[in-house]
Design a protein around this motif. Structure first.
Motif, PDB file in Angstrom:
ATOM      1  N   PHE A 176       0.845   6.675  -6.912  1.00 52.42           N
ATOM      2  CA  PHE A 176      -0.319   7.472  -7.285  1.00 52.42           C
ATOM      3  C   PHE A 176      -0.132   8.940  -6.916  1.00 52.42           C
ATOM      4  O   PHE A 176      -0.629   9.827  -7.610  1.00 52.42           O
ATOM      5  N   SER A 177       0.563   9.231  -5.830  1.00 49.65           N
ATOM      6  CA  SER A 177       0.751  10.626  -5.440  1.00 49.65           C
ATOM      7  C   SER A 177       1.744  11.324  -6.374  1.00 49.65           C
ATOM      8  O   SER A 177       1.642  12.526  -6.610  1.00 49.65           O
ATOM      9  N   PRO A 217       0.809  -1.222   0.000  1.00 49.31           N
ATOM     10  CA  PRO A 217       0.000   0.000   0.000  1.00 49.31           C
ATOM     11  C   PRO A 217       0.846   1.277   0.000  1.00 49.31           C
ATOM     12  O   PRO A 217       0.486   2.262  -0.646  1.00 49.31           O
ATOM     13  N   ALA A 218       1.975   1.256   0.682  1.00 53.36           N
ATOM     14  CA  ALA A 218       2.844   2.436   0.687  1.00 53.36           C
ATOM     15  C   ALA A 218       3.420   2.704  -0.699  1.00 53.36           C
ATOM     16  O   ALA A 218       3.463   3.851  -1.150  1.00 53.36           O
ATOM     17  N   PHE A 248       0.631   4.077  -2.851  1.00 52.80           N
ATOM     18  CA  PHE A 248       0.350   5.465  -2.486  1.00 52.80           C
ATOM     19  C   PHE A 248       1.388   6.401  -3.069  1.00 52.80           C
ATOM     20  O   PHE A 248       1.056   7.445  -3.631  1.00 52.80           O
TER      21      PHE A 248
END
Length: 54
Positions: free
Chosen positions: A35-36, A28-29, A32
């Protein structure tokens, strides 16, 4: 080095919690952060649906 049993127990808890957080939080990190950051110029926009279907 000699540790008391309570210190060993607390250290084991910290190691287990750290291992759990790394195992369940790594992917997930990475998603994230990807996507960021966003897509590179000239590439299609990043969306969650694109992640699932490609």
């Amino acid at each position: 080095m000699v540790l008391r049993p309570t210190t060993k127990q607390r250290l084991a808890i910290v190691v287990n919690v750290t291992k759990f957080m790394f195992q369940w939080g790594f992917i997930p990190a990475i998603l994230f952060l990807g996507f960021s950051k966003g897509a590179d110029p000239g590439m299609p926009e990043l969306t969650f649906m694109n992640l699932l279907w490609q």
